[in-house]
Design an enzyme around this catalytic site. Structure first.
Site, PDB file in Angstrom:
ATOM      1  N   PRO A 133      33.221 -26.019   1.974  1.00 14.61           N
ATOM      2  CA  PRO A 133      32.470 -25.771   0.736  1.00 14.61           C
ATOM      3  C   PRO A 133      33.164 -26.276  -0.521  1.00 14.61           C
ATOM      4  O   PRO A 133      32.503 -26.654  -1.490  1.00 14.61           O
ATOM      5  CB  PRO A 133      32.329 -24.240   0.729  1.00 14.61           C
ATOM      6  CG  PRO A 133      32.301 -23.872   2.174  1.00 14.61           C
ATOM      7  CD  PRO A 133      33.263 -24.812   2.836  1.00 14.61           C
ATOM      8  N   GLY A 245      35.009 -43.460  10.036  1.00 17.06           N
ATOM      9  CA  GLY A 245      33.798 -43.030   9.349  1.00 17.06           C
ATOM     10  C   GLY A 245      33.289 -44.077   8.369  1.00 17.06           C
ATOM     11  O   GLY A 245      32.079 -44.268   8.215  1.00 17.06           O
ATOM     12  N   GLN A 339       9.885 -52.316  -4.150  1.00 18.97           N
ATOM     13  CA  GLN A 339       9.285 -53.028  -5.277  1.00 18.97           C
ATOM     14  C   GLN A 339       8.361 -54.152  -4.803  1.00 18.97           C
ATOM     15  O   GLN A 339       7.269 -54.353  -5.347  1.00 18.97           O
ATOM     16  CB  GLN A 339      10.381 -53.616  -6.165  1.00 18.97           C
ATOM     17  CG  GLN A 339       9.920 -54.002  -7.566  1.00 18.97           C
ATOM     18  CD  GLN A 339       9.640 -52.790  -8.440  1.00 18.97           C
ATOM     19  OE1 GLN A 339      10.105 -51.684  -8.155  1.00 18.97           O
ATOM     20  NE2 GLN A 339       8.851 -52.981  -9.487  1.00 18.97           N
ATOM     21  N   ILE A 340       8.786 -54.873  -3.785  1.00 20.29           N
ATOM     22  CA  ILE A 340       7.958 -55.962  -3.256  1.00 20.29           C
ATOM     23  C   ILE A 340       6.662 -55.424  -2.671  1.00 20.29           C
ATOM     24  O   ILE A 340       5.590 -56.029  -2.829  1.00 20.29           O
ATOM     25  CB  ILE A 340       8.751 -56.766  -2.202  1.00 20.29           C
ATOM     26  CG1 ILE A 340       9.841 -57.598  -2.900  1.00 20.29           C
ATOM     27  CG2 ILE A 340       7.841 -57.673  -1.387  1.00 20.29           C
ATOM     28  CD1 ILE A 340      10.812 -58.269  -1.945  1.00 20.29           C
ATOM     29  N   GLU A 366      30.090 -40.021   4.362  1.00 21.51           N
ATOM     30  CA  GLU A 366      31.452 -40.464   4.661  1.00 21.51           C
ATOM     31  C   GLU A 366      32.217 -40.891   3.412  1.00 21.51           C
ATOM     32  O   GLU A 366      32.982 -41.847   3.411  1.00 21.51           O
ATOM     33  CB  GLU A 366      31.447 -41.598   5.691  1.00 21.51           C
ATOM     34  CG  GLU A 366      30.984 -41.186   7.073  1.00 21.51           C
ATOM     35  CD  GLU A 366      31.852 -40.097   7.693  1.00 21.51           C
ATOM     36  OE1 GLU A 366      33.068 -40.091   7.421  1.00 21.51           O
ATOM     37  OE2 GLU A 366      31.326 -39.258   8.434  1.00 21.51           O
TER      38      GLU A 366
END
Length: 383
Positions: A133, A245, A339-340, A366
């Site tokens: 945490p 990682g 966007q395309i 990671e």
């Protein structure tokens, strides 16, 4: 439509594994990717199939049931899987580079014989538990391993453990003594051990099938043989795992970006406005050119980092550079793909909005981009 990069010095075995996984991913995994994301469902069937193909024991020695290949082969597999289903790729990558490889490299003969055949076959799936945490600082962990006459007792809380609770074993990073910041230690923890429990899966933006949750270790008693590599090498194991990682995240982002690029180019060629395909517009062509360039640059850095790992050279800044560039490239490529496609890019009927969410997670997964920039600068500025 997508031209694959030059193979350079990929071995025949690496190419064969990549091609086999690519075929499986296209045929069996990609059709279920949208449902896995939508339902936040663990890709159980895909993981089982990949276990049968050897993709869960890529770097495990052949004598212990693996393929006996290396991190380059693993990065190729992760990219192919990520282009089909990013969640599946994240699970397979973590299992290989953050669980199997540390055990293969640092484990005792007994640990290797006990764990690696089961991990390589897929009868057991691995997870990695570092973050707490208060963060992922390996020198200031609140999870404590207390030594006793018959082994160890672990107590603490880990978050973002993937893919909990579907993994049967977790590589847990803990502090050997309360308040002792001299270095971490790594423990092989069966997830069905008394005192191990998991919270509900987090509701995540992307990589939704690679389920993550909180892992609680409430006075978990482990035998002496659960300690990986001994009391003095925990820091080295953690460094090795973190570099792995970074390679996983880079290859994962690369595959996601490739999928977004493929979807965007196909759409640009088929979508017509004013009687012509939008691929005729220079603004679209510029995006396509940039997208391909970013992905090729990311692929080269990813392969370099994976090759350094395979050669047992500390990948350090190389792994961070690969992860940083690949994740940011994937996000940019996926954003341009949306966007395309325009309004269609915002619909779940099309895959690019999922690729965009998955890619953005890779910038944080990671280690955030900011953390990797700090690490790269620290490495470059050493006296």
């Amino acid at each position: 439509m997508v031209k694959k990069a030059v193979d350079f010095d990929l071995t025949d075995a690496q190419k064969a594994l990549r091609d086999k996984v690519s075929e499986l991913a296209t045929r069996e995994i990609a059709p279920h990717a949208a449902a896995i994301d939508r339902e936040q469902r663990f890709p159980r069937e895909a993981v089982a199939q990949l276990g049968k193909q050897g993709a869960l024991g890529i770097s495990v020695p052949a004598a212990l049931g693996g393929l006996g290949l290396d991190a380059v082969a693993a990065s190729l597999v992760i990219e192919e899987l990520a282009s089909a289903c990013a969640s599946t790729a994240a699970i397979v990558g973590l299992h290989n580079l953050l669980v199997c490889e540390p055990i293969a490299r640092f484990g005792s003969e007994t640990q290797r014989k006990v764990w690696l055949p089961a991990l390589a076959s897929g009868s057991k799936l691995g997870s990695f538990a570092l973050t707490e945490p208060d963060g992922a600082d390996g020198s200031a962990l609140a999870t404590v391993a207390r030594k006793e006459a018959d082994g160890w007792v672990l107590r603490g809380t880990k978050i973002f453990v993937t893919p909990s609770p579907y993994a049967q074993v977790a590589l847990v990073i803990a502090c050997l003594q309360p308040g002792d910041h001299s270095g971490p230690a790594a423990f092989i923890v069966p997830t069905d051990a008394v005192g191990v429990s998991f919270g509900p899966a987090y509701q995540t933006m992307g990589l939704r099938g690679a389920l993550r949750s909180t892992m609680t270790l409430d006075d978990v008693h482990l035998p002496a043989g659960a300690l990986l590599g001994g009391e003095s090498v925990g820091r080295e194991i953690l460094r090795f795992a973190r570099e792995g990682g970074s390679v996983v995240a880079a290859a994962l982002a690369l595959g996601i970006g490739r999928a977004a690029f493929t979807a965007a180019t196909h759409y640009a060629l088929s979508r017509r406005t004013n009687g012509q395909p939008i691929s005729d517009h220079q603004t679209v062509q510029f995006k396509i050119a940039d997208m391909s360039t970013y992905l090729d640059a990311a692929r080269l850095l990813t392969w370099r980092a994976a090759a350094s790992r395979a050669a047992r050279v500390s990948t350090g800044a190389q792994a961070s550079m690969a992860k940083l560039i690949a994740s940011e490239a994937a996000t940019r490529v996926a954003s341009d793909a949306v966007q395309i496609l325009g309004g269609n890019g915002c619909l779940t009927d099309y895959p690019v909005e999922r690729h965009f969410r998955d890619a953005k997670v890779c910038e944080i997964y990671e280690g955030s981009s900011e953390i990797h920039r700090l690490g790269i600068a620290s490495d470059l500025l050493k006296e």
